[in-house]
Design a protein around this motif. Structure first.
Motif, short mmCIF file in Angstrom:
data_model
loop_
_atom_site.label_atom_id
_atom_site.label_comp_id
_atom_site.label_asym_id
_atom_site.label_seq_id
_atom_site.Cartn_x
_atom_site.Cartn_y
_atom_site.Cartn_z
N ALA A 44 0.84 -1.20 0.00
CA ALA A 44 0.00 0.00 0.00
C ALA A 44 0.88 1.25 0.00
N VAL A 45 0.37 2.30 -0.62
CA VAL A 45 1.02 3.61 -0.55
C VAL A 45 0.22 4.43 0.44
N THR A 46 0.90 5.01 1.43
CA THR A 46 0.19 5.74 2.48
C THR A 46 0.20 7.25 2.29
N SER A 47 1.22 7.77 1.60
CA SER A 47 1.23 9.22 1.37
C SER A 47 2.11 9.57 0.18
N VAL A 48 1.76 10.69 -0.43
CA VAL A 48 2.52 11.24 -1.55
C VAL A 48 2.67 12.73 -1.28
N ARG A 49 3.89 13.21 -1.43
CA ARG A 49 4.15 14.64 -1.26
C ARG A 49 4.61 15.22 -2.59
N LEU A 50 3.93 16.30 -3.01
CA LEU A 50 4.23 16.95 -4.28
C LEU A 50 4.74 18.36 -4.06
N ARG A 51 5.56 18.82 -4.98
CA ARG A 51 5.98 20.22 -5.05
C ARG A 51 5.28 20.78 -6.29
N VAL A 52 4.45 21.82 -6.08
CA VAL A 52 3.64 22.38 -7.16
C VAL A 52 3.95 23.87 -7.30
N GLY A 53 4.36 24.27 -8.48
CA GLY A 53 4.67 25.67 -8.74
C GLY A 53 3.42 26.52 -8.81
N GLU A 54 3.51 27.74 -8.30
CA GLU A 54 2.34 28.62 -8.29
C GLU A 54 1.92 29.03 -9.70
N LEU A 55 2.81 28.87 -10.68
CA LEU A 55 2.49 29.21 -12.06
C LEU A 55 2.05 27.99 -12.88
N ALA A 56 1.92 26.84 -12.23
CA ALA A 56 1.55 25.61 -12.93
C ALA A 56 0.07 25.57 -13.29
N GLY A 57 -0.69 26.51 -12.78
CA GLY A 57 -2.12 26.54 -13.11
C GLY A 57 -2.91 25.45 -12.43
N VAL A 58 -2.45 25.03 -11.27
CA VAL A 58 -3.11 23.95 -10.53
C VAL A 58 -3.97 24.53 -9.42
N VAL A 59 -5.21 24.09 -9.36
CA VAL A 59 -6.11 24.46 -8.27
C VAL A 59 -5.96 23.38 -7.20
N PRO A 60 -5.39 23.71 -6.03
CA PRO A 60 -5.09 22.69 -5.02
C PRO A 60 -6.28 21.80 -4.64
N ASP A 61 -7.45 22.38 -4.44
CA ASP A 61 -8.61 21.56 -4.08
C ASP A 61 -9.00 20.61 -5.21
N ALA A 62 -8.90 21.08 -6.44
CA ALA A 62 -9.23 20.23 -7.59
C ALA A 62 -8.21 19.10 -7.72
N LEU A 63 -6.94 19.38 -7.44
CA LEU A 63 -5.91 18.35 -7.49
C LEU A 63 -6.16 17.31 -6.41
N ALA A 64 -6.48 17.75 -5.20
CA ALA A 64 -6.75 16.81 -4.09
C ALA A 64 -7.94 15.92 -4.43
N PHE A 65 -9.01 16.51 -4.95
CA PHE A 65 -10.20 15.75 -5.33
C PHE A 65 -9.86 14.75 -6.43
N SER A 66 -9.13 15.20 -7.44
CA SER A 66 -8.75 14.34 -8.56
C SER A 66 -7.83 13.22 -8.11
N PHE A 67 -6.92 13.54 -7.20
CA PHE A 67 -6.00 12.53 -6.68
C PHE A 67 -6.77 11.41 -5.98
N GLU A 68 -7.74 11.79 -5.18
CA GLU A 68 -8.55 10.79 -4.48
C GLU A 68 -9.25 9.88 -5.48
N LEU A 69 -9.82 10.45 -6.53
CA LEU A 69 -10.50 9.65 -7.55
C LEU A 69 -9.51 8.77 -8.31
N ALA A 70 -8.36 9.31 -8.67
CA ALA A 70 -7.37 8.56 -9.43
C ALA A 70 -6.78 7.40 -8.63
N CYS A 71 -6.78 7.51 -7.31
CA CYS A 71 -6.22 6.47 -6.45
C CYS A 71 -7.17 5.29 -6.25
N ALA A 72 -8.45 5.49 -6.50
CA ALA A 72 -9.44 4.43 -6.26
C ALA A 72 -9.06 3.15 -7.00
N GLY A 73 -9.06 2.04 -6.26
CA GLY A 73 -8.77 0.75 -6.85
C GLY A 73 -7.30 0.49 -7.14
#
Length: 131
Positions: A26-55
């Motif tokens: 099992a993988v218990t945690s992942v830590r990312l470094r995200v640039g402020e200019l990467a155009g990433v919405v943190p809440d959207a990334l967290a939500f997407s990560f949870e979905l992508a991890c399923a199964g």
């Protein structure tokens, strides 16, 4: 929403690293470094990560993100500055347009924590690949 494709890429890379390590249960945690200019919405990334991890081995894994400020260097006068948001892309010293972004576009896996049959949990340090 490009956060889903980013999350899926992170899950894929972590799964590949876990397969190479062998015996990961099992993988218990992942830590990312995200640039402020990467155009990433943190809440959207967290939500997407949870979905992508399923199964996958990552199901239930925690996601921690570290924001990397955008920095630039002027080609004309060599001044460096934090570009901020919205980004200031002209040199505050001489007014020349930015010739080099030094940081702020990263999406990097910094560490992964997993469980295997040998130890309670193990950390894999950077899988260096930017997106």
């Amino acid at each position: 929403m490009h956060e889903m494709s980013m999350a899926m890429a992170v899950v894929g890379q972590v799964e590949e690293a876990a397969a190479r390590a062998g015996g990961v249960t099992a993988v218990t945690s992942v830590r990312l470094r995200v640039g402020e200019l990467a155009g990433v919405v943190p809440d959207a990334l967290a939500f997407s990560f949870e979905l992508a991890c399923a199964g996958t081995l990552l199901e239930g894994a925690d996601l921690a993100t570290e924001t990397v400020p955008g920095r630039a260097r002027c080609g004309a006068c060599a001044h460096e500055w934090a570009v901020g948001m919205p980004p200031q892309l002209c040199c505050p010293e001489c007014g020349a347009p930015t010739s080099e972004l030094l940081s702020g576009r990263e999406l990097q896996i910094v560490s992964v924590r997993w469980e295997d049959g040998r130890t309670p949990d193990r950390t894999r340090e950077p899988i260096s690949e930017e997106h």
